[in-house]
Design an enzyme around this catalytic site. Sequence first.
Site, PDB file in Angstrom:
ATOM      1  N   LEU A  25      -6.583  -3.170  -2.681  1.00 25.87           N
ATOM      2  CA  LEU A  25      -5.319  -3.590  -3.288  1.00 25.87           C
ATOM      3  C   LEU A  25      -4.334  -3.904  -2.171  1.00 25.87           C
ATOM      4  O   LEU A  25      -4.175  -3.101  -1.250  1.00 25.87           O
ATOM      5  CB  LEU A  25      -4.732  -2.493  -4.181  1.00 25.87           C
ATOM      6  N   SER A  26      -3.673  -5.039  -2.252  1.00 24.54           N
ATOM      7  CA  SER A  26      -2.614  -5.341  -1.294  1.00 24.54           C
ATOM      8  C   SER A  26      -1.375  -4.514  -1.618  1.00 24.54           C
ATOM      9  O   SER A  26      -1.254  -3.937  -2.701  1.00 24.54           O
ATOM     10  CB  SER A  26      -2.265  -6.831  -1.326  1.00 24.54           C
ATOM     11  N   ALA A  27      -0.441  -4.462  -0.680  1.00 19.73           N
ATOM     12  CA  ALA A  27       0.801  -3.724  -0.894  1.00 19.73           C
ATOM     13  C   ALA A  27       1.598  -4.372  -2.024  1.00 19.73           C
ATOM     14  O   ALA A  27       1.560  -5.591  -2.204  1.00 19.73           O
ATOM     15  CB  ALA A  27       1.624  -3.714   0.392  1.00 19.73           C
TER      16      ALA A  27
END
Length: 362
Positions: free
Chosen positions: A63-65
């Site tokens: 998951l990206s930020a």
Amino acid sequence: MGGAVSAGEDNDELIDNLKEAQYIRTELVEQAFRAIDRADYYLEEFKDNAYKDLAWKHGNIHLSAPCIYSEVMEALDLQPGLSFLNLGSGTGYLSSMVGLILGPFGVNHGVELHSDVIEYAKQKLDFFIKTSDSFDKFEFCEPSFVIGNCLEISPDCTQYDRVYCGAGVQKEHEDYMKNLLKVGGILVMPLEEKLTKITRTGPSAWETKKILAVSFAPLIQPNHTDSGKSRLVHLPPVAVRSLQDLARIAIRGTIKKIIHQEAMSRAGNGLKSPPRFKRRRVRRRRMETIVFLDKEVFASRISNPSDDNNNSEDMEEERPEEEETKPSELKPDPPVNFLREKVLSLPLPDPLKYYLLYYREK
């Protein structure tokens, strides 16, 4: 990358922080972020970190930020009815948020390299549809996920209104990505360490805008078969909605209107709506550290004397409000999903009820 905003205690507070930091700027994007709890896409043992503005990776799951996803959503300028292609669709978190905006007449496709991640994404999608109260507040464009390398998409595939690539794109692949766009379409991707927005203004005309500095793992180059030929990725066809699906959309829309009319009628008879739960906001110190997972650099809080003073002032200002709050008001009643209750009460066979609720195994 991450650490641009302070951590939240729950999904709503995370969104509040993203709004305050101007990463979320439009109402449509805010609604989509609030509708899907980021923690639901984490493995159980890692959920304590779900509301921090940090990327997360475990095996192939990534998951990206939150600040990256919010910038991507804002840059895509999503509207109902558009077609969307997510290259490196991962857990399906971003695709599901996009689907809430596209609505039932949009197109929502994802390409993911790892089969285990696609299975994970499908499980999370089912969980969202069956358990989330917010699902029935939207007309949803359900994402479809295809396994394969996004650099091997069949050349005869349709073009899309919106495209996002969740891996670092090298300059040599820029034209390949652009060709996936319709005229008037928008492509958002990490290009040469910058999150970049490219708008196709004509058959051979483009506008490019650099959004912010990022660090993404690079795209994985295709692994050709023994015969030297690549495995082409065939995306789902963009088909007209079936009569069955159109009927489901119409029935759910009619039931929503009935529920709304009943609520308005009760409000007109002098019945007050239950008080909303008010969460006490506490200002937190800003996290300025950039996080690069592949280089094992982690965020840390940066102390600032002025922040400490502000924190104490905020606490003193809000203390009287906290003292006035009664204990009974601290725990709001669980939300009631009126649409699902209404569907389940209809004099219909169970399989048809479950179809109206999108419960696919029924």
